[in-house]
Scaffold this motif. Structure first.
Motif, PDB file in Angstrom:
ATOM      1  N   TYR A  88       0.699  -1.256  -0.189  1.00 31.09           N
ATOM      2  CA  TYR A  88       0.077  -0.017   0.037  1.00 31.09           C
ATOM      3  C   TYR A  88       0.925   1.353  -0.012  1.00 31.09           C
ATOM      4  O   TYR A  88       1.819   1.281   0.836  1.00 31.09           O
ATOM      5  CB  TYR A  88      -1.057  -0.239   1.296  1.00 31.09           C
ATOM      6  N   GLU A  89       0.410   2.115  -0.849  1.00 33.31           N
ATOM      7  CA  GLU A  89       1.251   3.484  -1.022  1.00 33.31           C
ATOM      8  C   GLU A  89       1.068   4.253   0.565  1.00 33.31           C
ATOM      9  O   GLU A  89       2.007   5.076   1.048  1.00 33.31           O
ATOM     10  CB  GLU A  89       0.861   4.510  -2.083  1.00 33.31           C
ATOM     11  N   ARG A  90      -0.359   4.202   0.762  1.00 30.86           N
ATOM     12  CA  ARG A  90      -0.819   4.762   2.226  1.00 30.86           C
ATOM     13  C   ARG A  90      -1.531   4.027   2.933  1.00 30.86           C
ATOM     14  O   ARG A  90      -2.193   3.196   2.365  1.00 30.86           O
ATOM     15  CB  ARG A  90      -1.483   6.123   1.934  1.00 30.86           C
ATOM     16  N   VAL A  91      -1.485   3.891   4.346  1.00 26.78           N
ATOM     17  CA  VAL A  91      -2.301   3.291   5.135  1.00 26.78           C
ATOM     18  C   VAL A  91      -3.130   3.911   6.153  1.00 26.78           C
ATOM     19  O   VAL A  91      -2.672   4.978   6.410  1.00 26.78           O
ATOM     20  CB  VAL A  91      -1.420   2.329   5.808  1.00 26.78           C
ATOM     21  N   ASP A  92      -4.169   3.195   6.462  1.00 25.92           N
ATOM     22  CA  ASP A  92      -5.052   3.617   7.781  1.00 25.92           C
ATOM     23  C   ASP A  92      -4.350   3.120   8.849  1.00 25.92           C
ATOM     24  O   ASP A  92      -4.079   1.745   9.025  1.00 25.92           O
ATOM     25  CB  ASP A  92      -6.436   3.385   7.795  1.00 25.92           C
ATOM     26  N   LEU A  93      -3.816   3.636  10.016  1.00 26.61           N
ATOM     27  CA  LEU A  93      -3.273   3.311  10.963  1.00 26.61           C
ATOM     28  C   LEU A  93      -3.845   3.472  12.469  1.00 26.61           C
ATOM     29  O   LEU A  93      -4.319   4.584  12.384  1.00 26.61           O
ATOM     30  CB  LEU A  93      -1.644   3.799  11.102  1.00 26.61           C
ATOM     31  N   ALA A  94      -4.008   2.409  13.290  1.00 31.22           N
ATOM     32  CA  ALA A  94      -4.686   2.510  14.645  1.00 31.22           C
ATOM     33  C   ALA A  94      -3.688   1.980  15.481  1.00 31.22           C
ATOM     34  O   ALA A  94      -2.898   1.082  15.155  1.00 31.22           O
ATOM     35  CB  ALA A  94      -5.849   1.636  14.530  1.00 31.22           C
ATOM     36  N   ALA A  95      -4.018   2.476  16.817  1.00 33.75           N
ATOM     37  CA  ALA A  95      -3.193   1.887  17.827  1.00 33.75           C
ATOM     38  C   ALA A  95      -3.588   2.183  19.256  1.00 33.75           C
ATOM     39  O   ALA A  95      -4.471   3.097  19.424  1.00 33.75           O
ATOM     40  CB  ALA A  95      -1.592   2.782  17.825  1.00 33.75           C
ATOM     41  N   HIS A  96      -3.484   0.949  20.051  1.00 36.82           N
ATOM     42  CA  HIS A  96      -3.920   1.174  21.434  1.00 36.82           C
ATOM     43  C   HIS A  96      -2.867   1.359  22.377  1.00 36.82           C
ATOM     44  O   HIS A  96      -1.968   0.673  22.421  1.00 36.82           O
ATOM     45  CB  HIS A  96      -4.871   0.072  21.845  1.00 36.82           C
ATOM     46  N   SER A  97      -3.015   2.286  23.377  1.00 39.21           N
ATOM     47  CA  SER A  97      -2.382   2.251  24.597  1.00 39.21           C
ATOM     48  C   SER A  97      -0.911   2.597  24.375  1.00 39.21           C
ATOM     49  O   SER A  97      -0.683   3.570  23.491  1.00 39.21           O
ATOM     50  CB  SER A  97      -2.511   0.970  25.419  1.00 39.21           C
ATOM     51  N   ALA A  98       0.069   1.655  24.839  1.00 43.72           N
ATOM     52  CA  ALA A  98       1.548   1.852  24.487  1.00 43.72           C
ATOM     53  C   ALA A  98       1.729   1.783  23.070  1.00 43.72           C
ATOM     54  O   ALA A  98       2.780   2.471  22.522  1.00 43.72           O
ATOM     55  CB  ALA A  98       2.413   0.993  25.477  1.00 43.72           C
ATOM     56  N   GLY A  99       0.942   1.084  22.554  1.00 41.53           N
ATOM     57  CA  GLY A  99       0.979   1.207  20.776  1.00 41.53           C
ATOM     58  C   GLY A  99       0.987   2.755  19.880  1.00 41.53           C
ATOM     59  O   GLY A  99       1.576   2.825  19.034  1.00 41.53           O
ATOM     60  N   GLY A 100       0.262   3.771  20.740  1.00 38.96           N
ATOM     61  CA  GLY A 100       0.291   4.876  20.387  1.00 38.96           C
ATOM     62  C   GLY A 100       1.405   5.656  20.340  1.00 38.96           C
ATOM     63  O   GLY A 100       1.765   6.404  19.460  1.00 38.96           O
ATOM     64  N   THR A 101       2.564   5.097  21.135  1.00 36.25           N
ATOM     65  CA  THR A 101       4.058   5.797  21.046  1.00 36.25           C
ATOM     66  C   THR A 101       4.479   5.236  19.792  1.00 36.25           C
ATOM     67  O   THR A 101       5.055   6.250  19.086  1.00 36.25           O
ATOM     68  CB  THR A 101       4.745   4.988  22.190  1.00 36.25           C
ATOM     69  N   LEU A 102       4.433   3.978  19.353  1.00 32.90           N
ATOM     70  CA  LEU A 102       5.159   3.662  17.825  1.00 32.90           C
ATOM     71  C   LEU A 102       4.165   4.323  16.970  1.00 32.90           C
ATOM     72  O   LEU A 102       4.853   4.581  15.960  1.00 32.90           O
ATOM     73  CB  LEU A 102       4.905   2.079  17.889  1.00 32.90           C
TER      74      LEU A 102
END
Length: 292
Positions: A88-102
């Motif tokens: 994918y050229e661009r992505v929809d990205l989601a993260a929870h909790s400490a994953g928000g740091t990354l």
């Protein structure tokens, strides 16, 4: 199970849940927690496919040769390798909790690769907005009318005094602060979490001060044109809703949603409300959305 290889040669895995185009890439929290705890994010996989990354050293991803590679800033390359693997050229990205740091570090380094960014009760340490004792106190005070409140505070005190000898019952009682509701389903979910955390050095390496540079990150995120959603929860300390509002100001296009009567795992507390909030029109003119 699908796999790919990180730039340093570490084999990494991911789960694919749901079918269809335009998957949502999901980064688990913990830090370095087994991704099983995310489930299907309250049924979100029925609406769009989820690609749930197994962070290095967790789940079915390999343990890296270099333990310094557990630093969040170095794992940015893992997320980029996953994007390239998916094609994918661009992505929809989601993260929870400490994953928000990354997720925040990835968005700062690759703003042109982000179509949208969804941060679910995220760590905001890369913005210099980590949780404080005051935030934790505020969150606990919000539960002071609960019948279990005094018992949970007493359990916290016993844990603080002698964590090694705290009982499973102490931990389970204290965990009530993390959820908006408490019943047999939640108790079973919390009990299962005991074996889902990385037990090595990785967790302590993940968000070392050397891995974070808030001023640099904020400057880079100022160029992120993709829409950003920060979902906070009424009873959570990571982040408190007012901290989420402060974080939104660092993005050109961000909105904040606050899920009422929810804790750190809002898709567990009320799946229907969670799905409603994260699928609201991203073009809404409302800066903050608070529901009750």
């Amino acid at each position: 199970m699908p796999t790919f290889t990180a730039p340093d040669g570490t084999p990494l895995a991911y789960d694919l849940k749901g079918e269809g185009p335009d998957p949502l890439i999901v980064i688990p929290g913990g830090p370095l927690r087994e991704p099983a705890y995310l489930g299907d994010l309250g049924g979100l996989a029925d609406r769009r496919p989820l690609v749930i990354l197994h962070l290095r050293g967790t789940g079915r991803s390999a343990i890296p040769a270099d333990h310094h590679s557990y630093r969040a800033d170095r794992m940015v390359a893992d997320v980029e390798a996953l994007r390239e693997h998916l094609g994918y050229e661009r992505v929809d990205l989601a993260a929870h909790s400490a994953g928000g740091t990354l997720a925040l570090l990835y968005a700062a380094e690759h703003p042109d690769r982000i179509s949208s960014l969804t941060l679910i009760t995220p760590s905001l340490r890369p913005l210099g907005l980590g949780p404080t004792d005051e935030h934790r106190s505020e969150a606990k005070q919000a539960r002071r009318h609960e019948p279990w409140y005094a018992d949970a505070l007493a359990a916290e005190h016993r844990i603080d005094e002698d964590e090694e000898n705290a009982t499973a019952e102490d931990w389970l009682c204290y965990a009530r602060f993390s959820y908006g509701r408490w019943d047999d389903e939640i108790a079973a979910y919390e009990t299962a979490s005991a074996d889902q955390f990385h037990n090595g050095a990785g967790g302590s390496m993940y968000a070392l001060p050397a891995a974070l540079d808030p001023e640099r990150t904020k400057a880079k995120l100022a160029t992120l044109t993709a829409p950003v959603l920060i979902l906070a929860a009424e009873y959570d300390s990571v982040p408190r809703p007012h901290v989420a509002e402060a974080a939104a100001k660092f993005f050109p296009d961000a909105r904040v949603a606050v899920q009422r009567h929810a804790g750190h795992f809002p898709w567990i507390d009320d799946p229907a409300e969670f799905l409603r909030l994260i699928t609201l029109d991203a073009d809404s003119n409302m800066r903050s959305i608070v529901t009750g």
